[in-house]
Design a protein around this motif. Structure first.
Motif, PDB file in Angstrom:
ATOM      1  N   ARG A 132      53.619  35.001  38.309  1.00  0.00           N
ATOM      2  CA  ARG A 132      53.366  35.615  39.535  1.00  0.00           C
ATOM      3  C   ARG A 132      52.378  35.773  40.126  1.00  0.00           C
ATOM      4  N   SER A 133      52.473  36.159  41.724  1.00  0.00           N
ATOM      5  CA  SER A 133      51.456  36.849  42.544  1.00  0.00           C
ATOM      6  C   SER A 133      51.042  38.546  42.264  1.00  0.00           C
ATOM      7  N   PHE A 134      49.629  38.540  43.052  1.00  0.00           N
ATOM      8  CA  PHE A 134      49.465  40.137  42.840  1.00  0.00           C
ATOM      9  C   PHE A 134      50.638  40.884  43.126  1.00  0.00           C
ATOM     10  N   ILE A 185      43.846  48.078  42.945  1.00  0.00           N
ATOM     11  CA  ILE A 185      42.655  49.524  42.373  1.00  0.00           C
ATOM     12  C   ILE A 185      41.872  49.271  41.400  1.00  0.00           C
ATOM     13  N   PRO A 186      40.756  49.791  41.751  1.00  0.00           N
ATOM     14  CA  PRO A 186      39.666  49.681  40.855  1.00  0.00           C
ATOM     15  C   PRO A 186      39.487  49.933  39.607  1.00  0.00           C
ATOM     16  N   GLY A 187      39.182  48.769  38.578  1.00  0.00           N
ATOM     17  CA  GLY A 187      39.281  48.909  36.899  1.00  0.00           C
ATOM     18  C   GLY A 187      41.034  48.357  37.104  1.00  0.00           C
ATOM     19  N   HIS A 188      41.536  47.568  37.864  1.00  0.00           N
ATOM     20  CA  HIS A 188      42.706  46.883  37.313  1.00  0.00           C
ATOM     21  C   HIS A 188      42.601  45.920  37.943  1.00  0.00           C
ATOM     22  N   GLU A 195      32.494  38.802  32.469  1.00  0.00           N
ATOM     23  CA  GLU A 195      34.345  39.496  33.218  1.00  0.00           C
ATOM     24  C   GLU A 195      34.848  38.513  32.966  1.00  0.00           C
ATOM     25  N   LYS A 196      36.207  39.102  31.996  1.00  0.00           N
ATOM     26  CA  LYS A 196      37.195  38.113  31.503  1.00  0.00           C
ATOM     27  C   LYS A 196      38.350  38.460  32.727  1.00  0.00           C
ATOM     28  N   HIS A 197      38.793  37.561  33.153  1.00  0.00           N
ATOM     29  CA  HIS A 197      40.115  37.681  33.971  1.00  0.00           C
ATOM     30  C   HIS A 197      41.400  36.841  33.325  1.00  0.00           C
ATOM     31  N   THR A 198      42.530  37.316  33.245  1.00  0.00           N
ATOM     32  CA  THR A 198      44.124  37.219  33.427  1.00  0.00           C
ATOM     33  C   THR A 198      44.374  36.085  33.630  1.00  0.00           C
ATOM     34  N   VAL A 199      44.893  35.151  33.052  1.00  0.00           N
ATOM     35  CA  VAL A 199      45.475  34.212  34.087  1.00  0.00           C
ATOM     36  C   VAL A 199      47.213  34.596  33.971  1.00  0.00           C
ATOM     37  N   PRO A 252      41.964  39.718  43.018  1.00  0.00           N
ATOM     38  CA  PRO A 252      42.020  40.338  43.636  1.00  0.00           C
ATOM     39  C   PRO A 252      40.927  41.608  43.988  1.00  0.00           C
ATOM     40  N   ARG A 253      40.730  42.062  45.040  1.00  0.00           N
ATOM     41  CA  ARG A 253      39.529  42.808  45.796  1.00  0.00           C
ATOM     42  C   ARG A 253      39.972  43.805  45.142  1.00  0.00           C
ATOM     43  N   GLU A 254      39.084  44.588  44.853  1.00  0.00           N
ATOM     44  CA  GLU A 254      38.970  45.969  44.122  1.00  0.00           C
ATOM     45  C   GLU A 254      38.722  47.118  45.490  1.00  0.00           C
ATOM     46  N   VAL A 255      40.145  46.942  46.235  1.00  0.00           N
ATOM     47  CA  VAL A 255      39.565  48.331  47.405  1.00  0.00           C
ATOM     48  C   VAL A 255      39.958  49.632  47.422  1.00  0.00           C
ATOM     49  N   GLY A 256      38.329  50.684  46.817  1.00  0.00           N
ATOM     50  CA  GLY A 256      38.196  52.090  46.789  1.00  0.00           C
ATOM     51  C   GLY A 256      37.026  52.207  46.941  1.00  0.00           C
ATOM     52  N   GLY A 257      36.185  53.763  46.767  1.00  0.00           N
ATOM     53  CA  GLY A 257      35.219  54.057  46.952  1.00  0.00           C
ATOM     54  C   GLY A 257      35.040  53.739  48.595  1.00  0.00           C
ATOM     55  N   PHE A 258      33.315  53.554  48.406  1.00  0.00           N
ATOM     56  CA  PHE A 258      32.729  53.086  49.606  1.00  0.00           C
ATOM     57  C   PHE A 258      33.718  51.913  50.387  1.00  0.00           C
ATOM     58  N   PHE A 259      34.090  50.878  49.849  1.00  0.00           N
ATOM     59  CA  PHE A 259      34.439  49.497  50.618  1.00  0.00           C
ATOM     60  C   PHE A 259      35.566  50.262  51.744  1.00  0.00           C
ATOM     61  N   LYS A 260      36.514  51.485  50.855  1.00  0.00           N
ATOM     62  CA  LYS A 260      37.821  51.445  51.581  1.00  0.00           C
ATOM     63  C   LYS A 260      37.304  52.353  52.332  1.00  0.00           C
TER      64      LYS A 260
END
Lengths: 118, 882
Positions: free
Chosen positions: B210-212, B218-221, B253-257, B276-284
């Motif tokens: 699947r896609s994202f 969300i940061p952390g996910h 960093e580990k990313h699950t496929v 996926p780019r984490e979107v939160g905090g300052f960036f957001k």
């Protein structure tokens, strides 16, 4: 060309075809020379400059399927190609006859003395 | 219906001709015999009877002809006959045929190749559903002058929520990532940091998995990844159980496929892994003034680009009003996807296509000329034909058949040539190879057929139309190599003039481009790229905490020291980037004592880290002040900075920059005031045609300065093994990647320009060759024609020199005329390529003169041989020659 020939009118290819079909209907299977002679006779010598135009016309009719041809022998035992009307030819002849009658009738109204109807 | 039947019968009439002929003869004969019999019976004499019968029939042959015309398809029959005859004619003149076919083949082949490229670039369907609705969206900043700039997240988010024309928008960043691999060398792959709706906006779903999902931003996910088909096959060996396995980055960093994309999908740039780019905090919320995203959008059906642009202009204006400091003067620029992808290539391609079309034209003119020459020699044949009853249109048809045959043969050869060219292109220019299409694409083949037809028309009609109805008696009495009609002569002269002028224009164009290339190479890059090795070191899997950082810094320093000690190494330094200024960290800055713009309007300064030795290794000259020392790099040393000449000129035009201070406006760290301690020379990293930009350097403290540069005594490649060994010996965990020779990296960038110049140069040479052949042919023919006249002149006392000069003069008059026209044409035309030129104007006199001389010399050479032949004419033979 001859001067006498100039007096007789040229014939449209289409009308020529019609005359050929009619002739074959009346006379039954006939060779090219015979058809030419017969057409000249029927028109009262008013038409046909040269008989040569008949042959391409006969070919066209054959290609269109209105006549079929067959080699045979004439009265004097001459080898000649005979042309015969086909069923399709018969139908086409009837159709064209009707069309001519219609055309002549309409024209007659216009050309009749007294002019057009109001 | 009946017509169709008739047609088919007539088609059948093409066969079995002999039998029908016989039948017709018999029928005619029997007709006549019957008629004669009747006539005899009517009383005519046998002669009268026969004559009358023949008259009534109207001519046997004529009747037969009409019959034959009716029986078959005369057009087809004559065409076959014409083609057969044309083939025989061409076969009898192999020399003529091969030259014409060759010249046309070159023209047609080159055109096909270029169209193949253009076809792939402009027409090949993009692999996204309804790709015509996709577009890039750029920030367009009036104050900094940037027309297509990256977008900040808050802006993107506002555009997306407020726009109705776009169904959806997504953002992405791409760059290189390093992945570890078990036991082997690390892999450098292309990775993309994307928004979670990225794939849905493009309209492509993963083939596996699947896609994202929305909460993966969300940061952390965000520790998931989607991989490309290619990556799946090479890295994971096409494992059907790949979902759930992971991809490990260099920093651990580990990313699950979670998904695998279908084959062929690698947007934006040969990407292998999307995260996926984490979107939160300052960036957001607070990063409105930090534009660093690319944005793509999908237009809603039924909306036009103009409407969308208008709507986004309104939104941008609204944002500018809301955030005047940051978004004031910032607009939106929509660029449809196809346009974006072909932008860089299109101008070059169009230019090439125009040039190649020009070459084809020259080739056609050449061929037409040759055909004309031959036609003139066939005047006798043509007049005989006319006397036998041929109509003008039949003669023209004959010529067209010949030229059609020639063009077809040329097309066949040309297609082979095109295939060869495209293969060559793919090898020499990998960039263009992306676009290299197949010659056998239907559109390309249709184009080939079209230009072949056009070519044969031009080559066939020109001579045919100029061959008038020759005066029968005159032509028959004339010598077999008789004089051509005046109009044909004039036409041939015109053709030569046209050829020469076209060749001139092409040569000037490519000459200018080639000179541009020289100029680029003449620009000093600002550093010495000879014998420099670059490599990237890193510590795979190192988590980021301070003790490890310290350890890593000391390791790097130790490594540098050891590398310096290697026998083959003269000096070693490190920096945070080499030659990739687009990846250089760009930060807004302010200068002490100078008026500052509001935050958001501040100019950006690319900033990199450099070890003290870096400048020496790279050969960057120090203009003022000093370079870094060891002392500058320790923890609490006063912050110092080195700037380049351009920056010094711009911000301190009349004063000494040394000692002045500046500060960065970076959200990631509190910047102290940096003191300028040195000014170094400009470095043209981006490519030699760009003006040098501002660059600044801060002393390296090891963390980011992981690009090492080494100056070696000899060929850098010889020290690679030693370097690797040193790295491993310092610490087994350190890894090396991206080892490269600097001069190689530089030349890679220039290959595109070089390729274009080379291509254009070869085209122009071909044009020159063709023009020369044309001139040769014309003068040759003139000599042949005037053999008798030459003989008379010689008999009257002209010596060889005179004859020679005469022949050459005939040719040169035409050349001069051609040069004059060409000059005018070039002056008008070069304006079109002015934007591609560098360091040379579109009216550069030196180039124009040089080309004119070149053309003159080539033409002289072409006149030489036939002129010499003229001098060898034996007057006795010539005079007797009839």
């Amino acid at each position: 060309m001859g001067d006498k020939a100039g007096e007789k009118k040229d014939v449209w290819q289409g009308t020529l075809a019609l005359m050929v079909l009619k002739t074959l209907q009346g006379m039954g299977p006939l060779h090219g020379y015979g058809i030419a002679r017969r057409i000249e006779q029927t028109s009262g010598d008013q038409l046909m400059v040269n008989y040569g135009t008949l042959y391409p016309a006969l070919l066209k009719l054959e290609q269109e399927g209105y006549v079929s041809s067959e080699w045979g022998f004439s009265d004097n035992n001459r080898k000649a190609k005979y042309y015969k009307l086909t069923r399709a030819g018969r139908k086409q002849l009837n159709k064209e006859e009707r069309e001519w009658e219609q055309t002549t009738a309409i024209l007659a109204r216009f050309l009749a003395p007294g002019g057009e109807r109001a | 219906m009946r017509q169709l039947r008739a047609w088919f019968t007539r088609l059948g009439g093409l066969f079995g001709k002999e039998r029908r002929e016989r039948e017709l003869s018999v029928e005619m004969e029997s007709h006549l015999k019957m008629h004669v019999e009747d006539n005899l019976r009517a009383g005519m004499t046998p002669e009268q009877a026969r004559r009358e019968a023949l008259l009534k029939l109207g001519g046997v042959e004529q009747t037969k002809e009409e019959y034959r015309a009716r029986r078959g398809l005369p057009f087809l029959e004559t065409s076959f006959r014409d083609l057969y005859f044309a083939a025989r004619v061409l076969h009898k003149n192999p020399g003529f045929t091969s030259i014409v076919v060759l010249t046309l083949a070159i023209g047609i082949g080159a055109n096909t190749a270029i169209f193949g490229l253009a076809n792939a670039a402009f027409f090949r369907p993009l692999p996204y559903p309804h790709a015509e609705r996709l577009a890039f969206l750029w920030q367009n900043n009036r104050r900094t002058g940037e027309a297509e700039g990256l977008v900040s997240y808050p802006n993107f988010s506002d555009w997306r929520s407020q726009s109705h024309s776009f169904a959806d928008m997504a953002f992405f960043m791409s760059g290189k990532s390093i992945l570890t691999s078990k036991g082997g060398d690390p892999e450098f792959i292309s990775g993309g940091l994307v928004s979670v709706n990225f794939f849905s906006v493009l309209g492509v779903s993963p083939a596996i998995g699947r896609s994202f999902s929305p909460d993966e931003q969300i940061p952390g996910h965000a520790n998931v990844s989607v991989i490309s088909y290619h990556f799946w096959r090479t890295r994971f060996g096409g494992d059907p159980q790949v979902l759930g396995r992971s991809v490990v980055a260099a920093n651990g960093e580990k990313h699950t496929v979670i998904g695998v994309m279908p084959p062929g999908f690698s947007f934006p740039d040969k990407t292998d892994v999307w995260t996926p780019r984490e979107v939160g905090g300052f960036f957001k919320t607070k990063a409105r003034q930090y534009p660093n995203q690319h944005v793509i959008g999908r237009l809603n059906p039924g909306v036009t680009w103009t409407q969308a642009q208008a709507e986004l202009d309104t939104i941008a204006a609204r944002l500018a009003a809301e955030y005047p400091a940051i978004d004031g003067g910032v607009g939106v620029r929509i660029v449809p996807l196809r346009q974006q992808l072909t932008q860089k290539v299109s101008q070059g391609l169009v230019l090439l296509w125009a040039a190649i079309a020009g070459v084809l034209l020259i080739a056609c003119l050449n061929a037409a000329n040759l055909i004309l020459a031959r036609a003139a020699g066939r005047a006798k044949e043509i007049s005989i034909r006319y006397s036998l009853g041929a109509t003008r249109s039949r003669i023209i048809k004959q010529f067209l058949c010949e030229s059609l045959l020639l063009a077809s043969m040329a097309a066949a050869a040309g297609i082979l040539l095109a295939v060869w060219i495209l293969n060559l292109v793919a090898k020499l220019n990998p960039d263009l190879a992306k676009l290299s299409g197949s010659v056998f694409d239907p559109r390309v083949l249709a184009y080939t057929i079209a230009i072949t037809g056009l070519t044969s028309l031009v080559c066939g009609l020109l001579p045919a139309l100029s061959a008038p109805k020759v005066d029968l008696s005159r032509a028959l009495r004339e010598a077999s190599s008789g004089h051509a009609a005046p109009s044909a002569q004039a036409l041939r002269k015109l053709l030569i003039v046209a050829q020469v002028s076209l060749a001139f224009v092409l040569l000037v164009g490519s000459g200018l481009l080639v000179r541009s290339l020289w100029r680029i190479f003449a620009v000093p890059p600002g550093f010495d790229a000879e014998h420099v090795l670059t490599l990237h070191v890193y510590w795979p899997g190192a988590p980021a905490n301070s003790t490890d950082e310290k350890k890593r810094n000391s390791l790097y320093m130790e490594l540098l020291a050891r590398l310096r000690a290697l026998p083959g190494v003269i000096s070693a330094g490190a920096t945070s980037n080499v030659l990739f200024p687009s990846e250089m960290y760009k930060v807004p800055f302010v200068i002490e004592g100078q008026p500052t713009e509001p935050s958001g309007q501040r100019p950006f300064l690319p900033n990199g880290e450099a070890t003290p030795d870096y400048f020496r290794v790279m050969g960057i000259p120090l203009m003022h002040g000093r370079v870094f020392t060891r002392a500058d790099t320790i923890q609490d040393a006063p912050p110092v900075i080195i700037i380049d000449e351009t920056m010094a000129q711009r911000y301190w035009p009349n004063e000494e920059p040394i000692g002045k201070r500046l500060k960065f406006d970076d959200p990631n760290f509190r910047s102290p005031w940096f003191t300028v301690i040195g000014v170094v020379g400009d470095v043209r990293q981006e490519g030699l045609e760009q003006p040098a930009g501002l660059v600044s350097y801060v002393p390296s403290d090891g963390e980011w300065a992981d690009d090492l540069v080494l100056r070696s005594r000899n060929d850098p490649r010889t020290i690679v093994a030693a370097v690797r060994e040193q790295v491993r010996s310092v610490d087994r965990n350190l890894a090396v990647a991206n080892v490269g020779v600097l001069s190689d990296l530089l030349s890679l960038r220039e290959s595109q320009r070089k390729f274009n110049a080379l291509l254009l140069g070869s085209l122009a040479s071909v044009a020159l060759l063709l023009a020369a052949i044309g001139i040769y042919g014309t003068v040759s023919y003139w000599v042949k024609q005037r053999t008798a006249e030459i003989g008379i002149r010689m008999a009257l006392g002209a010596d060889q020199k005179n004859i020679f000069r005469l022949a050459v003069a005939r040719g040169m008059i035409l050349i001069f005329a051609g040069l004059v026209v060409g000059f005018a044409g070039a002056l008008a035309g070069t304006r079109l390529i002015a934007s591609l030129l560098f360091g040379v104007t579109a009216y550069d006199p030196a180039t124009f003169c040089a080309i004119a001389i070149l053309l003159l010399l080539a033409s002289l050479a072409a006149c030489w041989i036939p002129a010499r032949r003229a001098t060898r004419v034996d007057p006795l033979v010539a005079l007797r020659y009839e």
